[in-house]
Design a protein around this motif. Structure first.
Motif, PDB file in Angstrom:
ATOM      1  N   THR A   6       0.834  -1.198   0.000  1.00 29.20           N
ATOM      2  CA  THR A   6       0.000   0.000   0.000  1.00 29.20           C
ATOM      3  C   THR A   6       0.870   1.251   0.000  1.00 29.20           C
ATOM      4  N   ASP A   7       2.156   1.086  -0.274  1.00 27.31           N
ATOM      5  CA  ASP A   7       3.079   2.212  -0.350  1.00 27.31           C
ATOM      6  C   ASP A   7       2.796   3.002  -1.631  1.00 27.31           C
ATOM      7  N   PRO A   8       2.454   4.292  -1.526  1.00 24.15           N
ATOM      8  CA  PRO A   8       2.091   5.075  -2.711  1.00 24.15           C
ATOM      9  C   PRO A   8       3.183   5.110  -3.780  1.00 24.15           C
ATOM     10  N   GLU A   9       4.428   5.225  -3.372  1.00 30.09           N
ATOM     11  CA  GLU A   9       5.515   5.264  -4.358  1.00 30.09           C
ATOM     12  C   GLU A   9       5.599   3.952  -5.124  1.00 30.09           C
ATOM     13  N   ALA A  10       5.567   2.836  -4.402  1.00 28.19           N
ATOM     14  CA  ALA A  10       5.627   1.524  -5.050  1.00 28.19           C
ATOM     15  C   ALA A  10       4.424   1.301  -5.966  1.00 28.19           C
ATOM     16  N   VAL A  44       1.082  11.713 -10.259  1.00 28.22           N
ATOM     17  CA  VAL A  44       1.881  11.930 -11.468  1.00 28.22           C
ATOM     18  C   VAL A  44       0.945  12.479 -12.524  1.00 28.22           C
ATOM     19  N   GLY A  45       1.311  13.604 -13.096  1.00 28.62           N
ATOM     20  CA  GLY A  45       0.491  14.199 -14.144  1.00 28.62           C
ATOM     21  C   GLY A  45      -0.491  15.213 -13.587  1.00 28.62           C
ATOM     22  N   ASN A  46      -1.458  15.538 -14.420  1.00 30.15           N
ATOM     23  CA  ASN A  46      -2.397  16.616 -14.108  1.00 30.15           C
ATOM     24  C   ASN A  46      -3.560  16.157 -13.236  1.00 30.15           C
ATOM     25  N   VAL A  47      -3.259  15.982 -11.962  1.00 34.09           N
ATOM     26  CA  VAL A  47      -4.282  15.710 -10.953  1.00 34.09           C
ATOM     27  C   VAL A  47      -4.033  16.652  -9.790  1.00 34.09           C
ATOM     28  N   TRP A  48      -5.069  16.949  -9.044  1.00 36.85           N
ATOM     29  CA  TRP A  48      -4.892  17.809  -7.871  1.00 36.85           C
ATOM     30  C   TRP A  48      -5.685  17.263  -6.698  1.00 36.85           C
ATOM     31  N   GLU A  68       4.890   6.573 -19.786  1.00 43.39           N
ATOM     32  CA  GLU A  68       5.766   7.281 -20.712  1.00 43.39           C
ATOM     33  C   GLU A  68       6.995   7.837 -20.006  1.00 43.39           C
ATOM     34  N   ARG A  69       6.773   8.740 -19.070  1.00 40.63           N
ATOM     35  CA  ARG A  69       7.893   9.304 -18.318  1.00 40.63           C
ATOM     36  C   ARG A  69       7.421   9.613 -16.899  1.00 40.63           C
ATOM     37  N   MET A  70       8.224   9.141 -15.954  1.00 39.75           N
ATOM     38  CA  MET A  70       7.897   9.385 -14.560  1.00 39.75           C
ATOM     39  C   MET A  70       9.197   9.596 -13.795  1.00 39.75           C
ATOM     40  N   ARG A  71       9.311  10.748 -13.197  1.00 43.70           N
ATOM     41  CA  ARG A  71      10.482  11.036 -12.370  1.00 43.70           C
ATOM     42  C   ARG A  71      10.244  10.492 -10.976  1.00 43.70           C
ATOM     43  N   ASN A  72      11.035  10.960 -10.040  1.00 43.38           N
ATOM     44  CA  ASN A  72      10.865  10.477  -8.668  1.00 43.38           C
ATOM     45  C   ASN A  72       9.478  10.846  -8.129  1.00 43.38           C
ATOM     46  N   VAL A  73       8.998  10.026  -7.247  1.00 47.12           N
ATOM     47  CA  VAL A  73       7.656  10.188  -6.674  1.00 47.12           C
ATOM     48  C   VAL A  73       7.761  10.979  -5.375  1.00 47.12           C
TER      49      VAL A  73
END
Length: 136
Positions: A6-10, A44-48, A68-73
């Protein structure tokens, strides 16, 4: 649902790998721990995301596109309190456009806030989605 964590980054990294070769997607994850009253958010991306209530809080979603492209979380955490309203939406809902539903202490039910938000701030040129949670 079948993720081993349940880790958001993972979870975002898993979604990124799963979306490789697709058009990609924007995503925000809000994980609420009801035992501790804390929420973790990563996007990641256009969410708020916002929390309205005892304190006002705005989360930050990192630039990128899943698949496509994802940098660090960036994982952020905030305390939730009874009566708080958690609002998370895609960029099809203008964050800067005022909605009378997004007022601290609004008596409206979460479903009604979501409908008003879509009506008041939804863009006619984009798809729109939102999740509204009232903390008990």
């Amino acid at each position: 649902r079948d993720a081993p964590t349940t880790d958001p980054e993972a979870l975002l990294k898993l979604l990124h790998r799963t979306a490789l070769g697709t058009r990609g997607a924007a995503a925000g994850l809000a994980l609420i721990n009801t035992a501790t009253g804390r929420m973790q958010f990563a996007g990641v991306g256009n969410v708020w995301v916002r929390v309205l209530g005892e304190q006002r809080w705005r989360g930050v979603s990192r630039d990128g596109i899943l698949g496509e492209r994802m940098r660090n979380v960036l994982v952020q955490a905030v305390a939730l309190h009874p009566g708080d309203l958690l609002v998370m939406a895609s960029d099809g809902i203008s964050e800067s456009r005022y909605s009378s539903a997004l007022v601290r202490g609004t008596p409206l039910r979460a479903e009604r806030v979501a409908r008003r938000l879509l009506h008041d701030a939804g863009k006619t040129t984009d798809d729109a989605s939102c999740v509204v949670v009232r903390c008990l």
